[in-house]
Scaffold this motif. Structure first.
Motif, short mmCIF file in Angstrom:
data_model
loop_
_atom_site.label_atom_id
_atom_site.label_comp_id
_atom_site.label_asym_id
_atom_site.label_seq_id
_atom_site.Cartn_x
_atom_site.Cartn_y
_atom_site.Cartn_z
N UNK A 67 0.91 -1.37 -0.10
CA UNK A 67 -0.06 0.15 0.08
C UNK A 67 0.69 1.36 -0.01
N UNK A 68 2.02 1.28 0.64
CA UNK A 68 2.72 2.38 0.73
C UNK A 68 3.28 2.74 -0.59
N UNK A 69 3.96 1.75 -1.36
CA UNK A 69 4.12 2.04 -2.72
C UNK A 69 3.37 2.54 -3.45
N UNK A 70 2.26 2.07 -3.50
CA UNK A 70 0.83 2.30 -4.31
C UNK A 70 0.50 3.89 -3.92
N UNK A 71 0.60 4.25 -2.59
CA UNK A 71 0.46 5.66 -2.29
C UNK A 71 1.44 6.57 -3.27
N UNK A 72 2.71 6.01 -3.21
CA UNK A 72 3.89 6.75 -3.86
C UNK A 72 3.54 6.86 -5.24
N UNK A 73 3.00 5.97 -5.97
CA UNK A 73 2.53 5.82 -7.40
C UNK A 73 1.37 6.86 -7.61
N UNK A 74 0.41 6.90 -6.57
CA UNK A 74 -0.70 7.81 -6.72
C UNK A 74 -0.18 9.27 -6.72
#
Length: 292
Positions: free
Chosen positions: A89-96
């Protein structure tokens, strides 16, 4: 020069995963065939088939961004991140955040950056440890709590600057500099001060870069930016106004500013339990800085 042995497997030579599933086919289309549209089709198939969903979602979003399909990428990440494990989830936040920045969704950037700060303050992002392993462009490296907080605050300051809220941006950049000072953020802080007409303070901040007193002061990009700002200050014939600027007309500024300040004080004050060691080191600095 390292010569590849003819006996090495195809996936090793081309740096793609092995196998024949939809995710592997997507990576083959992306990296070997250089066909991004076909890669997206296979990434969608991988997501629907439950084949490395988090990796497929992140890789697909990156390609969509390159193809200027940013809005579509945002919707895909938001819609399917629930299928990904907690550790993704944290890396997906960075993508967003990167996607929001690309298409100018500043309010969404700010909201997500504050969320990431909250996860650090509660110890969720680092699991109570002083550092963790991160990945960027396929390479692993160690990042400390101090570095991550400063990075997030720097991004938050940049987002406020894009909204023209230079006072909020200044406050955030000052916090970032207290934690992990470096030249690029100092230049942005200087810009915020100039936009508020506080040229004397801007000169003081800029001197730390020009005199090599900050990390990355010798970086060519930071040096060029500092020299441009210095020239702009020299050419400015405007008399220096009061060092107390007028508040922006944005009616949400005061609440927004108070929210940022209150969050930092609440999370880093001595009464907080389960604080990370780094908060002990800088909480007094923050109290002294914002006591007024």
């Amino acid at each position: 020069m390292v010569v590849k042995k003819e006996t090495e497997p195809f996936h090793v030579i081309h740096k793609v995963p092995s196998g024949d599933g939809p995710y592997v086919r997507a990576k083959h289309a992306q990296l070997v065939e250089k066909d991004p549209e076909t890669a997206i089709i296979w990434f969608w198939k991988a997501i629907n088939a439950g084949d490395r969903v988090d990796s497929a979602l992140k890789d697909m979003a990156v390609i969509m961004k390159q193809l200027n399909r940013t809005e579509e990428a945002i919707e895909a990440v938001k819609s399917f991140r629930g299928l990904c494990p907690k550790q993704a989830q944290e890396s997906l936040d960075n993508v967003l955040i990167d996607l929001y920045k690309k298409c100018g969704k500043v309010d969404e950037q700010i909201m997500l950056l504050k969320h990431k700060l909250r996860l650090i303050y509660t110890g969720e992002a680092f699991n109570g440890k002083p550092s963790k392993t991160a990945r960027c462009h396929g390479k692993k490296f160690r990042v400390s709590v101090r570095q991550e907080i400063a990075r997030i605050l720097g991004n938050l300051g940049w987002a406020y600057m894009q909204k023209g809220n230079y006072m909020a941006s200044e406050v955030v950049y000052r916090k970032a500099q207290m934690i992990d000072p470096e030249a690029n953020k100092a230049c942005n802080l200087c810009h915020c001060l100039m936009k508020q007409g506080r040229n004397e303070e801007a000169r003081s901040v800029l001197q730390e870069v020009l005199q090599y007193k900050l990390p990355r002061s010798d970086d060519s990009k930071s040096r060029n930016r500092a020299e441009e700002l210095s020239l702009e200050l020299q050419e400015s014939g405007m008399p220096l106004p009061s060092l107390t600027p007028n508040l922006p007309e944005d009616p949400t500024f005061e609440d927004d500013f108070a929210e940022v300040l209150e969050r930092v004080m609440n999370e880093w004050a001595p009464a907080r339990s389960r604080r990370l060691p780094i908060f002990e080191q800088i909480s007094q600095q923050l109290r002294d800085q914002f006591a007024c």
